[in-house]
Design an enzyme around this catalytic site. Structure first.
Site, PDB file in Angstrom:
ATOM      1  N   LYS A 182     -12.706  -0.207 -14.854  1.00  0.00           N
ATOM      2  CA  LYS A 182     -13.236  -1.458 -14.318  1.00  0.00           C
ATOM      3  C   LYS A 182     -13.741  -2.384 -15.421  1.00  0.00           C
ATOM      4  O   LYS A 182     -13.646  -3.620 -15.291  1.00  0.00           O
ATOM      5  CB  LYS A 182     -14.329  -1.165 -13.296  1.00  0.00           C
ATOM      6  CG  LYS A 182     -13.824  -0.451 -12.048  1.00  0.00           C
ATOM      7  CD  LYS A 182     -12.721  -1.241 -11.347  1.00  0.00           C
ATOM      8  CE  LYS A 182     -12.280  -0.590 -10.045  1.00  0.00           C
ATOM      9  NZ  LYS A 182     -11.238  -1.383  -9.349  1.00  0.00           N
ATOM     10  N   TYR A 226     -13.757   5.705 -14.147  1.00  0.00           N
ATOM     11  CA  TYR A 226     -13.894   4.503 -13.322  1.00  0.00           C
ATOM     12  C   TYR A 226     -14.578   3.383 -14.105  1.00  0.00           C
ATOM     13  O   TYR A 226     -14.153   2.227 -14.053  1.00  0.00           O
ATOM     14  CB  TYR A 226     -14.694   4.849 -12.060  1.00  0.00           C
ATOM     15  CG  TYR A 226     -14.691   3.788 -10.992  1.00  0.00           C
ATOM     16  CD1 TYR A 226     -13.596   3.649 -10.142  1.00  0.00           C
ATOM     17  CD2 TYR A 226     -15.783   2.948 -10.810  1.00  0.00           C
ATOM     18  CE1 TYR A 226     -13.598   2.690  -9.137  1.00  0.00           C
ATOM     19  CE2 TYR A 226     -15.790   1.981  -9.819  1.00  0.00           C
ATOM     20  CZ  TYR A 226     -14.688   1.857  -8.987  1.00  0.00           C
ATOM     21  OH  TYR A 226     -14.694   0.894  -7.998  1.00  0.00           O
ATOM     22  N   THR A 282     -16.966   1.404   3.005  1.00  0.00           N
ATOM     23  CA  THR A 282     -15.584   1.821   3.221  1.00  0.00           C
ATOM     24  C   THR A 282     -15.489   3.332   3.012  1.00  0.00           C
ATOM     25  O   THR A 282     -16.407   3.950   2.453  1.00  0.00           O
ATOM     26  CB  THR A 282     -14.626   1.117   2.231  1.00  0.00           C
ATOM     27  OG1 THR A 282     -14.966   1.507   0.895  1.00  0.00           O
ATOM     28  CG2 THR A 282     -14.712  -0.395   2.367  1.00  0.00           C
ATOM     29  N   ASP A 300       0.851  -1.197   0.000  1.00  0.00           N
ATOM     30  CA  ASP A 300       0.000   0.000   0.000  1.00  0.00           C
ATOM     31  C   ASP A 300       0.880   1.238   0.000  1.00  0.00           C
ATOM     32  O   ASP A 300       2.012   1.199   0.503  1.00  0.00           O
ATOM     33  CB  ASP A 300      -0.908   0.001   1.245  1.00  0.00           C
ATOM     34  CG  ASP A 300      -2.172   0.815   1.045  1.00  0.00           C
ATOM     35  OD1 ASP A 300      -2.080   2.054   0.873  1.00  0.00           O
ATOM     36  OD2 ASP A 300      -3.269   0.227   1.067  1.00  0.00           O
ATOM     37  N   ASN A 306      -5.975  -5.202  -6.003  1.00  0.00           N
ATOM     38  CA  ASN A 306      -7.159  -4.624  -5.370  1.00  0.00           C
ATOM     39  C   ASN A 306      -7.119  -3.106  -5.238  1.00  0.00           C
ATOM     40  O   ASN A 306      -8.169  -2.464  -5.168  1.00  0.00           O
ATOM     41  CB  ASN A 306      -7.314  -5.254  -3.975  1.00  0.00           C
ATOM     42  CG  ASN A 306      -8.318  -4.539  -3.121  1.00  0.00           C
ATOM     43  OD1 ASN A 306      -9.514  -4.575  -3.374  1.00  0.00           O
ATOM     44  ND2 ASN A 306      -7.840  -3.857  -2.085  1.00  0.00           N
ATOM     45  N   ILE A 360     -19.712  -0.805  -1.106  1.00  0.00           N
ATOM     46  CA  ILE A 360     -19.071  -1.332   0.088  1.00  0.00           C
ATOM     47  C   ILE A 360     -18.957  -0.241   1.149  1.00  0.00           C
ATOM     48  O   ILE A 360     -18.678   0.923   0.838  1.00  0.00           O
ATOM     49  CB  ILE A 360     -17.669  -1.881  -0.242  1.00  0.00           C
ATOM     50  CG1 ILE A 360     -17.741  -2.782  -1.480  1.00  0.00           C
ATOM     51  CG2 ILE A 360     -17.097  -2.639   0.955  1.00  0.00           C
ATOM     52  CD1 ILE A 360     -18.680  -3.951  -1.360  1.00  0.00           C
TER      53      ILE A 360
END
Length: 251
Positions: free
Chosen positions: A160, A156, A191, A37, A90, A189
């Site tokens: 994707k 995006y 997050t 990360d 990810n 999600i």
């Protein structure tokens, strides 16, 4: 579920959210995991949490949009753990803007992180697996927005959708090397990437059949399964983990 003892798996974007929860599940099943990360402090915290439960993990600071850094990450993983069996591509970002305001800088920033990083993980990951002669697995994070357009998400959506096709294409060519490639397409999600606005979160939750945001550990459970031999018949597919979003138009 099958143990992953003896395997070394990289998780990009592993400092939080889906990445963190996946790392926790993989290490609980015996895998050694590299928490990769840009957020070095967050990655170190995940390693500490894993080691406190007896798991094996290490952190690595990386800019996933830089191919040389991804290659170095994979080489380092082999030096650290003696093998390399899988990578969870990810890491991702979202920069929402109307299309007519989506300047090249905004477009390329998302493409570099959400699309090109997956290519780097696929390419350098597969090359190393072939070099080592291991039976490997590569899992890529796509999205429901890889199948459906959304306002303000041209960059995006494009990234994707590319991940979905890259997963299929790479799976086709890597099968002869005993390397599986699969994708997951999460719904909305719970997050930080979706922000803290209560009304926005409520609206997104209502798009799911059960009217709830999906918790990151639910995605992690699927990803962890995909790395196992139990999932060996799943190859080239991108699995929706979206509480019915792509099956039924709720609102």
């Amino acid at each position: 579920m099958e143990k992953l003892t003896g395997q070394a798996i990289i998780v990009t974007g592993g400092a939080s959210g889906i990445g963190k929860e996946t790392a926790l599940k993989l290490t609980a099943r015996g895998a050694a995991v590299v928490i990769a990360d840009f957020n070095e402090e967050g990655a170190n915290q995940v390693v500490t949490e894993i080691e406190a439960t007896g798991g094996k993990a290490a952190s690595y600071k990386v800019d996933v949009a830089n191919g040389d850094e991804i290659k170095a990450l994979i080489d380092w993983t082999v030096e650290k753990f003696g093998t390399f069996n899988g990578i969870f591509n990810n890491a991702g970002i979202g920069l929402v803007k109307p299309f007519l305001e989506m300047d090249p800088e905004t477009y390329h920033k998302v493409i570099d992180v959400d699309q090109h990083s997956v290519y780097y993980g696929l390419y350098y990951g597969a090359k190393k697996m072939v070099e080592l002669g291991v039976k490997g697995t590569i899992v890529n994070t796509a999205s429901i927005y890889g199948s459906l357009a959304a306002v303000g998400s041209f960059n995006y959506n494009a990234a994707k959708a590319a991940v979905v096709m890259m997963s299929k294409s790479a799976a086709l060519e890597l099968a002869e090397h005993n390397i599986r490639v699969v994708g997951v397409a999460p719904g909305f999600i719970d997050t930080p990437i979706i922000g803290d606005d209560v009304e926005t979160k409520k609206f997104l939750a209502e798009q799911h059949m059960r009217g709830e945001l999906i918790q990151p550990e639910k995605i992690a459970s699927v990803v962890s399964f995909l790395f196992s031999e139990d999932a060996s018949a799943i190859n080239g597919q991108t699995l929706p983990v979206d509480d019915g979003f792509l099956s039924f138009k709720i609102k």
